[in-house]
Scaffold this motif. Structure first.
Motif, short mmCIF file in Angstrom:
data_model
loop_
_atom_site.label_atom_id
_atom_site.label_comp_id
_atom_site.label_asym_id
_atom_site.label_seq_id
_atom_site.Cartn_x
_atom_site.Cartn_y
_atom_site.Cartn_z
N ASP A 1 0.81 -1.22 0.00
CA ASP A 1 0.00 0.00 0.00
C ASP A 1 0.85 1.27 0.00
OD1 ASP A 1 -2.26 -1.60 0.06
OD2 ASP A 1 -2.36 -1.59 2.25
N HIS A 2 2.03 1.20 0.59
CA HIS A 2 2.90 2.37 0.69
C HIS A 2 4.31 1.98 0.25
CE1 HIS A 2 -0.30 4.42 2.80
NE2 HIS A 2 -0.39 3.39 3.61
N ALA A 3 4.45 1.56 -0.99
CA ALA A 3 5.75 1.12 -1.50
C ALA A 3 6.71 2.29 -1.62
CB ALA A 3 5.57 0.44 -2.86
N ARG A 4 7.79 2.24 -0.85
CA ARG A 4 8.81 3.28 -0.88
C ARG A 4 10.17 2.62 -0.99
NH1 ARG A 4 7.15 7.08 4.14
NH2 ARG A 4 7.03 5.07 5.14
N GLU A 5 11.13 3.41 -1.45
CA GLU A 5 12.51 2.91 -1.52
C GLU A 5 12.98 2.54 -0.12
OE1 GLU A 5 14.77 2.37 -3.97
OE2 GLU A 5 13.45 3.00 -5.58
N PRO A 6 13.73 1.47 -0.01
CA PRO A 6 14.25 1.10 1.32
C PRO A 6 15.23 2.14 1.83
CG PRO A 6 15.13 -0.34 -0.39
CD PRO A 6 14.14 0.55 -1.05
N ARG A 7 15.25 2.31 3.15
CA ARG A 7 16.17 3.24 3.78
C ARG A 7 16.98 2.48 4.83
NH1 ARG A 7 12.07 7.74 5.55
NH2 ARG A 7 10.63 6.04 5.34
N SER A 8 18.17 2.94 5.08
CA SER A 8 19.01 2.29 6.08
C SER A 8 18.61 2.74 7.48
CB SER A 8 20.48 2.64 5.83
OG SER A 8 20.72 4.00 6.16
N LEU A 9 18.96 1.90 8.47
CA LEU A 9 18.70 2.30 9.86
C LEU A 9 19.50 3.54 10.21
CD1 LEU A 9 18.68 -1.11 11.77
CD2 LEU A 9 16.76 0.43 11.36
N LEU A 10 20.74 3.62 9.71
CA LEU A 10 21.55 4.80 9.99
C LEU A 10 20.87 6.05 9.46
CD1 LEU A 10 24.14 6.08 11.06
CD2 LEU A 10 25.21 5.57 8.85
N GLY A 11 20.32 5.97 8.25
CA GLY A 11 19.62 7.11 7.68
C GLY A 11 18.40 7.51 8.50
N LEU A 12 17.66 6.50 8.97
CA LEU A 12 16.48 6.79 9.78
C LEU A 12 16.87 7.36 11.14
CD1 LEU A 12 14.33 3.63 9.00
CD2 LEU A 12 13.88 5.98 8.28
N PHE A 13 17.92 6.83 11.73
CA PHE A 13 18.35 7.29 13.05
C PHE A 13 18.99 8.67 13.01
CE2 PHE A 13 18.87 2.83 15.12
CZ PHE A 13 17.51 2.66 15.05
N SER A 14 19.53 9.05 11.87
CA SER A 14 20.22 10.34 11.80
C SER A 14 19.25 11.51 11.66
CB SER A 14 21.19 10.34 10.61
OG SER A 14 20.46 10.33 9.40
N LYS B 1 18.03 12.62 8.91
CA LYS B 1 18.30 13.37 7.67
C LYS B 1 17.10 13.40 6.73
CE LYS B 1 23.25 12.59 7.69
NZ LYS B 1 24.39 11.97 7.01
N ASP B 2 16.19 12.46 6.87
CA ASP B 2 15.02 12.40 5.98
C ASP B 2 13.88 13.28 6.45
OD1 ASP B 2 16.40 10.54 4.48
OD2 ASP B 2 15.39 8.81 5.35
#
Length: 118
Positions: free
Chosen positions: A70-83, A85-86
């Motif tokens: 339902d919400h297909a998005r590009e995968p993101r890294s844990l580091l990217g999520l934790f930082s 930056k998004d």
């Protein structure tokens, strides 16, 4: 790795390089792995469902069902999520510890079944 449309659906594709000289050895192994990844799994065994492989010159792309259609998005890294930056606030320390425990359990299940080595 990334998303693409395949068979009218958004899928996740991971490409593995293949030496053309070793094609006859590697391709059957890739086909067996794809078949194994397509089998029903216990819900604690967090691996994507592989639809199939598509042979390309020097590559073997594995085509996986997207885990959230339902919400297909590009995968993101844990580091990217934790930082953060998004534009997403990093999770609390409590959430990070819970996530670390969950990841450790998933890796343990992969080891237990013999999927991970080295």
């Amino acid at each position: 790795m990334g998303l693409t449309e395949y068979g009218g659906k958004v899928v996740f594709v991971e490409k593995k390089s293949m030496d053309p000289m070793l094609r006859s050895k590697i391709l059957p192994r890739a086909e067996n792995l794809a078949a194994l990844l397509n089998l029903p799994k216990d819900e604690t065994f967090h691996s994507l469902t592989c639809r199939e492989i598509v042979e390309e010159v020097g590559m073997v792309p594995f085509v996986f069902n997207h885990p959230n259609r339902d919400h297909a998005r590009e995968p993101r890294s844990l580091l990217g999520l934790f930082s953060g930056k998004d534009g997403i606030d990093p999770p609390s320390l409590t959430v990070r510890v819970r996530l670390a425990l969950r990841v450790a359990c998933v890796v343990q299940n992969f080891h237990r079944t013999g999927w991970l080595h080295k």
